[in-house]
Enzyme design. Structure first.
Site, mmCIF file in Angstrom:
data_model
loop_
_atom_site.group_PDB
_atom_site.id
_atom_site.type_symbol
_atom_site.label_atom_id
_atom_site.label_comp_id
_atom_site.label_asym_id
_atom_site.label_seq_id
_atom_site.Cartn_x
_atom_site.Cartn_y
_atom_site.Cartn_z
ATOM 1 N N ASP A 181 -31.269 -52.390 21.114
ATOM 2 C CA ASP A 181 -31.513 -52.886 22.226
ATOM 3 C C ASP A 181 -30.844 -52.250 23.448
ATOM 4 O O ASP A 181 -30.001 -51.170 23.085
ATOM 5 C CB ASP A 181 -31.319 -54.416 22.224
ATOM 6 C CG ASP A 181 -32.125 -55.310 23.243
ATOM 7 O OD1 ASP A 181 -32.088 -55.326 24.523
ATOM 8 O OD2 ASP A 181 -33.301 -55.834 22.616
ATOM 9 N N HIS A 221 -30.060 -58.273 27.749
ATOM 10 C CA HIS A 221 -31.391 -58.418 27.063
ATOM 11 C C HIS A 221 -30.991 -58.474 25.577
ATOM 12 O O HIS A 221 -31.805 -59.378 24.972
ATOM 13 C CB HIS A 221 -32.070 -56.993 27.456
ATOM 14 C CG HIS A 221 -33.666 -57.235 26.872
ATOM 15 N ND1 HIS A 221 -33.810 -56.641 25.509
ATOM 16 C CD2 HIS A 221 -34.671 -57.682 27.747
ATOM 17 C CE1 HIS A 221 -35.195 -56.737 25.552
ATOM 18 N NE2 HIS A 221 -35.757 -57.338 26.654
ATOM 19 N N SER A 400 -40.869 -59.257 24.595
ATOM 20 C CA SER A 400 -39.267 -59.096 24.085
ATOM 21 C C SER A 400 -38.744 -60.160 23.552
ATOM 22 O O SER A 400 -37.884 -60.229 22.668
ATOM 23 C CB SER A 400 -38.406 -58.631 25.181
ATOM 24 O OG SER A 400 -38.477 -57.164 25.589
#
Length: 550
Positions: A181, A221, A400
């Site tokens: 990521d 994220h 995601s």
């Protein structure tokens, strides 16, 4: 005289500067592909020198042999390249190195080396500032707690049948997952991750962008993605694989999109392979770049053409199961999947809303060569993730977030069947899904039921739900039969096996526990002759008869 020197300086300086600029390449990170590994000091016959015991065990379990792709890049070639420009990374699968230079002259010198096949630009290499650690932690706020053990993540767990697997103790324990990521800010001070640190289940971290091991920076994220899998704070948020072990890899450069990120992803996957990772969650994908000349066209999304898709194919062949987000451009003219979601062996995940329909943004196929993709779907609209600032849960949209829901449940299946081939697991997942008989390029096979996938993989199974309905997906018995009962209260269960002449061959009785899925097993069917038998199940005032074939 001084006036003459000044005059000459004013004339010559722009000429020198112009010459300097003409030697300067637009990018300063380049991929140097090598011709061979003939001078490598390593051998396919001694893989323990470059692969961990766990990596070798994974290959053995899945019948995968060691080949030249496993051999590291030639050290002698690497040294010669490094003399001309500093090497920033090396890939054994691509048999290539990345070099840092803007000089066209140096790049030509590298290209002229007899063992160099090609030199291609990757983009920009930019060293980041050192990351910072923060000590303040949010206080526990019990007012945020829900009645459900899963807290505000209950919907996304139950949509996949995940709570039933968890009740059987299948929570990813012993399975190693790598998350690639853009960064994992704040996880060390979030309560939902306390068990990860206390039980030392973060096995390693690596920042392939900046070349260090500090990943708690740059982006939240990865933090959100990790929480959907690994969170373990009862009644606030529990993830899909709360007891798995994790490697955290930073491969995304949040300062700009270049093909360099595909190379960083490559390095992460090679590292994951070498340490023996079972499963990779990749909530990212690539099609468009800042330098438009690097961008891919739809024709490139055939699972073979893009750099990252080539690497994903190799990683899958090494026995790693990659779970990848489909992409978030489904509402645009460019609605296609983002590489490496186009790879056949990759488990590609779309996003649905709570009513099980496709989320508008979820990218859809088919691939450029006409294959159905994505493969499966999970909740990606208003998906719950752990807040990085307060003791709370936030909500967001994206494939995601759907991706780690599926990846965590795959980890639970891998815990149950550690030696099962990845193809076997994926087939069971596809067969359990809502669109298994009518797969399409919007949601693939649909939303999987991982408990049903599990039942299809055990020797033979019967499931009785709380309403007393019976489901027996597998009636072929080898040596054992497993009866799963979803009980709301304590109650006895009686199992009796008969032959076709009505003769009782076996009787078993035990007490069911309340509010869990009970597993009751009968063994030693190999002692019986091949043929048809009848299983009588008596519980909660109901009697069920199931035909078994041995």
């Amino acid at each position: 005289m001084n006036a003459i020197y000044c005059f000459l300086f004013l004339i010559i300086s722009p000429i020198i500067l112009a010459q300097s600029n003409t030697d300067k390449h637009a990018h300063n990170l380049h991929l140097v592909e090598l011709t061979d590994k003939s001078s490598s000091a390593f051998s396919v016959f001694l893989p323990q020198e470059y692969l961990s015991p766990r990596a070798l065990e994974r290959r053995e379990n899945q019948g995968i042999s060691i080949d030249l792709l496993d051999i590291p890049v030639s050290l002698s070639y690497l040294k010669l390249v490094d003399k001309l420009a500093p090497v920033q990374g090396k890939s054994k699968w691509l048999n290539a190195v990345a070099v840092h230079t803007e000089s066209k002259k140096v790049l030509k010198e590298i290209e002229a080396l007899p063992f160099v096949k090609t030199v291609q630009p990757l983009g920009k290499f930019r060293k980041a500032k050192p990351g910072k650690m923060y000590s303040k932690r949010p206080e526990i706020d019990s007012s945020k707690h829900q009645e459900s053990y899963y807290g505000l993540a209950e919907t996304q767990i139950t949509m996949l049948g995940g709570e039933k697997l968890h009740q059987l103790g299948l929570t990813g324990k012993g399975v190693q997952v790598a998350i690639v990521d853009g960064g994992f800010r704040n996880i060390y001070r979030m309560t939902v991750f306390d068990s990860l640190f206390l039980q030392q289940r973060i096995l390693g971290t690596q920042d392939f962008v900046d070349g260090d091991d500090f990943v708690y920076e740059s982006s939240t994220h990865g933090t959100s993605v990790l929480s959907i899998m690994a969170a373990k704070q009862a009644h606030l948020m529990v993830g899909t694989a709360p007891d798995a072990s994790y490697y955290l890899f930073k491969t995304e450069d949040t300062r700009g999109e270049f093909r360099a990120e595909e190379f960083y992803w490559t390095l992460a996957l090679e590292y994951a392979d070498s340490v023996g990772v079972d499963l990779v969650n990749s909530s990212m994908g690539y099609t468009q770049f800042r330098d438009e000349s690097m961008s891919y066209q739809y024709k490139d999304l055939d699972g073979k053409s893009t750099l990252i898709s080539k690497v994903a194919t190799i990683a899958s062949a090494k026995g790693i199961l990659i779970v990848n987000a489909a992409g978030n451009t489904g509402h645009k003219d460019w609605h296609y999947l983002a590489a490496p979601a186009d790879v056949a062996e990759v488990l590609t995940v779309a996003a649905v809303q709570q009513d099980s329909s496709r989320a508008e943004f979820s990218s859809w196929g088919p691939t450029a060569d006409g294959r159905i993709k994505p493969d499966v779907a999970a909740l990606g609209k208003n998906a719950a993730y752990a807040s990085i600032i307060t003791y709370d849960v936030g909500y967001s949209d994206g494939t995601s977030y759907a991706c780690p829901m599926i990846a965590g449940m795959v980890a639970a299946l891998k815990q149950a069947f550690p030696r099962a081939h990845n193809t076997t697991l994926k087939t069971a997942i596809f067969n359990s899904a809502t669109q298994t008989n009518q797969a399409d390029s919007s949601l693939g096979y649909g939303i999987p039921n991982f408990f049903q996938a599990y039942l299809s993989l055990v020797d033979s199974s019967v499931f009785i739900n709380q309403l007393g309905s019976v489901d027996h997906p597998q009636r072929i018995v080898d040596n054992s039969i497993h009866v799963y009962v979803e009980a709301s209260k304590k109650a006895p269960i009686e199992l009796t096996v008969y032959n076709l002449f009505g003769k009782q061959l076996h009787y078993h009785k035990e007490e069911l526990q309340a509010n869990i899925i009970n597993k009751v097993s009968l063994y030693n069917f190999r002692n019986y002759r091949e043929g048809v038998y009848v299983l009588k199940i008596k519980t909660n005032g109901k009697t069920h008869w199931v035909e078994l074939v041995h």
